[in-house]
Scaffold this motif. Structure first.
Motif, PDB file in Angstrom:
ATOM      1  N   THR A 171      61.013 -45.739 -86.389  1.00 10.40           N
ATOM      2  CA  THR A 171      61.117 -45.136 -85.232  1.00 10.40           C
ATOM      3  C   THR A 171      60.719 -43.928 -84.924  1.00 10.40           C
ATOM      4  O   THR A 171      60.843 -42.926 -85.862  1.00 10.40           O
ATOM      5  N   ILE A 172      59.674 -43.552 -84.021  1.00 11.84           N
ATOM      6  CA  ILE A 172      59.248 -42.279 -83.873  1.00 11.84           C
ATOM      7  C   ILE A 172      59.423 -41.781 -82.485  1.00 11.84           C
ATOM      8  O   ILE A 172      59.456 -42.456 -81.469  1.00 11.84           O
ATOM      9  N   VAL A 173      59.891 -40.494 -82.365  1.00  9.14           N
ATOM     10  CA  VAL A 173      60.226 -39.714 -80.975  1.00  9.14           C
ATOM     11  C   VAL A 173      59.100 -39.133 -80.732  1.00  9.14           C
ATOM     12  O   VAL A 173      58.641 -38.102 -81.264  1.00  9.14           O
ATOM     13  N   ILE A 174      58.534 -39.307 -79.417  1.00 11.31           N
ATOM     14  CA  ILE A 174      57.437 -38.724 -78.940  1.00 11.31           C
ATOM     15  C   ILE A 174      58.015 -37.383 -77.678  1.00 11.31           C
ATOM     16  O   ILE A 174      58.191 -38.162 -76.768  1.00 11.31           O
ATOM     17  N   ALA A 175      58.111 -36.516 -77.994  1.00  8.71           N
ATOM     18  CA  ALA A 175      58.626 -35.419 -76.983  1.00  8.71           C
ATOM     19  C   ALA A 175      57.380 -34.900 -75.875  1.00  8.71           C
ATOM     20  O   ALA A 175      56.485 -34.339 -76.394  1.00  8.71           O
ATOM     21  N   GLY A 176      57.415 -35.770 -74.892  1.00  7.38           N
ATOM     22  CA  GLY A 176      56.369 -35.472 -73.919  1.00  7.38           C
ATOM     23  C   GLY A 176      55.445 -36.733 -73.786  1.00  7.38           C
ATOM     24  O   GLY A 176      54.862 -37.208 -74.571  1.00  7.38           O
ATOM     25  N   ALA A 177      55.185 -37.016 -72.458  1.00  5.79           N
ATOM     26  CA  ALA A 177      54.467 -38.173 -72.150  1.00  5.79           C
ATOM     27  C   ALA A 177      53.155 -37.781 -71.197  1.00  5.79           C
ATOM     28  O   ALA A 177      52.654 -38.488 -70.536  1.00  5.79           O
ATOM     29  N   GLY A 178      52.722 -36.711 -71.630  1.00  9.20           N
ATOM     30  CA  GLY A 178      51.493 -36.131 -70.777  1.00  9.20           C
ATOM     31  C   GLY A 178      50.035 -36.222 -71.936  1.00  9.20           C
ATOM     32  O   GLY A 178      49.925 -37.284 -72.246  1.00  9.20           O
ATOM     33  N   GLY A 179      49.377 -34.833 -71.748  1.00 13.30           N
ATOM     34  CA  GLY A 179      48.223 -34.688 -72.284  1.00 13.30           C
ATOM     35  C   GLY A 179      48.122 -35.226 -73.594  1.00 13.30           C
ATOM     36  O   GLY A 179      47.456 -36.039 -74.117  1.00 13.30           O
ATOM     37  N   LEU A 180      49.108 -34.879 -74.682  1.00 15.21           N
ATOM     38  CA  LEU A 180      48.993 -34.918 -76.113  1.00 15.21           C
ATOM     39  C   LEU A 180      49.871 -36.235 -76.268  1.00 15.21           C
ATOM     40  O   LEU A 180      49.551 -37.122 -77.110  1.00 15.21           O
ATOM     41  N   LEU A 223      69.282 -37.410 -78.705  1.00 14.70           N
ATOM     42  CA  LEU A 223      68.034 -38.172 -78.223  1.00 14.70           C
ATOM     43  C   LEU A 223      66.989 -38.487 -79.523  1.00 14.70           C
ATOM     44  O   LEU A 223      66.544 -39.504 -79.220  1.00 14.70           O
ATOM     45  N   VAL A 224      66.991 -37.584 -80.435  1.00  9.50           N
ATOM     46  CA  VAL A 224      66.373 -38.000 -81.620  1.00  9.50           C
ATOM     47  C   VAL A 224      67.088 -39.103 -82.300  1.00  9.50           C
ATOM     48  O   VAL A 224      66.392 -40.008 -82.883  1.00  9.50           O
ATOM     49  N   GLY A 225      68.385 -38.887 -82.356  1.00  8.56           N
ATOM     50  CA  GLY A 225      69.063 -40.062 -83.189  1.00  8.56           C
ATOM     51  C   GLY A 225      68.750 -40.255 -84.684  1.00  8.56           C
ATOM     52  O   GLY A 225      68.546 -39.082 -85.267  1.00  8.56           O
ATOM     53  N   ASP A 226      68.551 -41.397 -85.105  1.00  8.99           N
ATOM     54  CA  ASP A 226      68.268 -41.523 -86.648  1.00  8.99           C
ATOM     55  C   ASP A 226      66.612 -42.002 -86.810  1.00  8.99           C
ATOM     56  O   ASP A 226      66.262 -42.685 -87.364  1.00  8.99           O
ATOM     57  N   ALA A 227      65.686 -41.070 -85.926  1.00  3.99           N
ATOM     58  CA  ALA A 227      64.247 -41.545 -85.973  1.00  3.99           C
ATOM     59  C   ALA A 227      63.901 -40.951 -87.190  1.00  3.99           C
ATOM     60  O   ALA A 227      64.421 -40.190 -87.849  1.00  3.99           O
ATOM     61  N   ASP A 228      62.561 -41.663 -87.600  1.00  2.18           N
ATOM     62  CA  ASP A 228      62.033 -41.294 -88.859  1.00  2.18           C
ATOM     63  C   ASP A 228      61.077 -39.818 -88.591  1.00  2.18           C
ATOM     64  O   ASP A 228      60.616 -39.457 -89.535  1.00  2.18           O
ATOM     65  N   GLY A 229      60.720 -39.605 -87.478  1.00  5.60           N
ATOM     66  CA  GLY A 229      60.027 -38.345 -87.378  1.00  5.60           C
ATOM     67  C   GLY A 229      59.853 -37.939 -85.787  1.00  5.60           C
ATOM     68  O   GLY A 229      59.999 -38.702 -84.909  1.00  5.60           O
ATOM     69  N   ILE A 230      59.580 -36.770 -85.291  1.00  6.42           N
ATOM     70  CA  ILE A 230      59.459 -36.076 -84.192  1.00  6.42           C
ATOM     71  C   ILE A 230      57.895 -35.794 -84.065  1.00  6.42           C
ATOM     72  O   ILE A 230      57.400 -34.891 -84.655  1.00  6.42           O
ATOM     73  N   VAL A 231      57.593 -36.162 -82.753  1.00  9.31           N
ATOM     74  CA  VAL A 231      56.098 -35.663 -82.306  1.00  9.31           C
ATOM     75  C   VAL A 231      56.180 -34.659 -81.271  1.00  9.31           C
ATOM     76  O   VAL A 231      56.741 -34.805 -80.150  1.00  9.31           O
ATOM     77  N   LYS A 254      67.869 -32.872 -89.299  1.00  9.42           N
ATOM     78  CA  LYS A 254      67.940 -34.095 -89.731  1.00  9.42           C
ATOM     79  C   LYS A 254      67.102 -34.714 -90.911  1.00  9.42           C
ATOM     80  O   LYS A 254      67.137 -35.706 -91.460  1.00  9.42           O
ATOM     81  N   GLY A 255      66.427 -33.656 -91.472  1.00  7.41           N
ATOM     82  CA  GLY A 255      65.560 -33.978 -92.780  1.00  7.41           C
ATOM     83  C   GLY A 255      64.429 -34.829 -92.300  1.00  7.41           C
ATOM     84  O   GLY A 255      64.047 -35.483 -93.299  1.00  7.41           O
ATOM     85  N   ILE A 256      63.768 -34.660 -91.004  1.00  5.05           N
ATOM     86  CA  ILE A 256      62.693 -35.496 -90.612  1.00  5.05           C
ATOM     87  C   ILE A 256      61.444 -34.708 -90.453  1.00  5.05           C
ATOM     88  O   ILE A 256      61.543 -33.877 -90.137  1.00  5.05           O
ATOM     89  N   PRO A 257      60.129 -35.367 -90.583  1.00  6.47           N
ATOM     90  CA  PRO A 257      59.079 -34.514 -90.280  1.00  6.47           C
ATOM     91  C   PRO A 257      59.070 -34.233 -88.866  1.00  6.47           C
ATOM     92  O   PRO A 257      59.379 -34.820 -87.833  1.00  6.47           O
ATOM     93  N   LEU A 258      58.353 -32.817 -88.578  1.00  2.25           N
ATOM     94  CA  LEU A 258      57.782 -32.848 -87.304  1.00  2.25           C
ATOM     95  C   LEU A 258      56.408 -32.667 -87.181  1.00  2.25           C
ATOM     96  O   LEU A 258      55.827 -31.829 -87.773  1.00  2.25           O
ATOM     97  N   PHE A 259      55.781 -33.282 -86.172  1.00  3.79           N
ATOM     98  CA  PHE A 259      54.219 -33.515 -86.158  1.00  3.79           C
ATOM     99  C   PHE A 259      53.731 -32.764 -84.840  1.00  3.79           C
ATOM    100  O   PHE A 259      53.648 -32.985 -83.864  1.00  3.79           O
TER     101      PHE A 259
END
Length: 231
Positions: free
Chosen positions: A16-25, A101-109, A128-133
């Motif tokens: 599960t990956i959370v993507i914060a933003g549905a715009g240009g990036l 919103l992030v919950g138990d995701a494996d990473g955040i973009v 949460k101990g998960i990576p941020l891209f």
């Protein structure tokens, strides 16, 4: 030669990956994460599609003007890969809801356009101990790095203070390039393939078609991460 095997593909499917933003990036990140087969993609964005978005936000088109970005994006991603789950969240990210919103995701973009929210994403990834891209763009220029809690400097180490807020035009190809780099980092992390942009800040100069790389170090006085690398 295979870059990763069936086990790697299964890791993508289960992630599960959370993507914060549905715009240009967020658009190119989401497209390539969906195409790669990441099993659950959570898209968070409060905005609606505007005509001015269409030069760079490739998940949206003219008929989508006025619609919620996350709904427009969800439709395109499910059409691209009906075997994945896309969760569309039309909500503003803030300190009160980010954890849920992030919950138990494996990473955040980080596909945002402002540093206060980026710093919230950074804090949440650390807790949460998960990576941020991370990715950011400005005109023909962009940057990307991957933050792994306990192993790399955090975003606040790299940027102790938010840069002044600016309104500037964005050339559509710039978020495309940076977004694809971010998606590549996500895929590498989930499959355990290659070398991440960990402890390195990649800088893209589209005007001169050049990339540079800056080695970044943890700040021993960082108030956010406590600097796991401090002496």
């Amino acid at each position: 030669m295979l870059i990763f095997d069936e086990d790697g593909q299964e890791r993508l499917k289960q992630a599960t990956i959370v993507i914060a933003g549905a715009g240009g990036l967020g658009s190119p990140v989401a497209v390539y994460c969906a195409a790669a087969g990441i099993g659950r993609i959570v898209l968070i964005d409060k905005d609606t599609v505007d005509l001015s978005n269409l030069n760079r936000q490739i998940l949206h088109s003219t008929p989508d003007i006025g619609r919620r970005k996350v709904i427009s994006a969800e439709e395109k991603l499910q059409a691209l890969n009906p075997d994945i789950e896309v969760v569309a969240i039309h909500e503003t990210i803030d300190a009160g809801n980010i954890g849920d919103l992030v919950g138990d995701a494996d990473g955040i973009v980080d596909a945002m356009d402002n540093y206060p929210i980026r710093f919230l994403l950074n804090q949440t990834a650390l807790s949460k101990g998960i990576p941020l891209f991370h990715g950011a763009i400005r005109g023909f220029h962009g940057q990307a790095t991957t933050i792994v809690p306990g192993e790399t400097p955090c975003l606040s180490c790299i940027f102790p203070h938010a840069p002044p807020k600016e309104v500037f035009p964005v050339v559509g190809v710039t978020p495309g390039i940076i977004g694809m780099i971010q998606a590549g980092e996500v895929i590498k992390y989930l499959t355990g393939t290659g070398t991440l942009l960990a402890g390195r800040l990649l800088l893209w100069d589209g005007l001169n078609s050049r990339t540079e790389e800056i080695t970044v170090a943890a700040n021993p006085h960082c108030e956010v991460c406590g600097s796991p690398q401090k002496e």
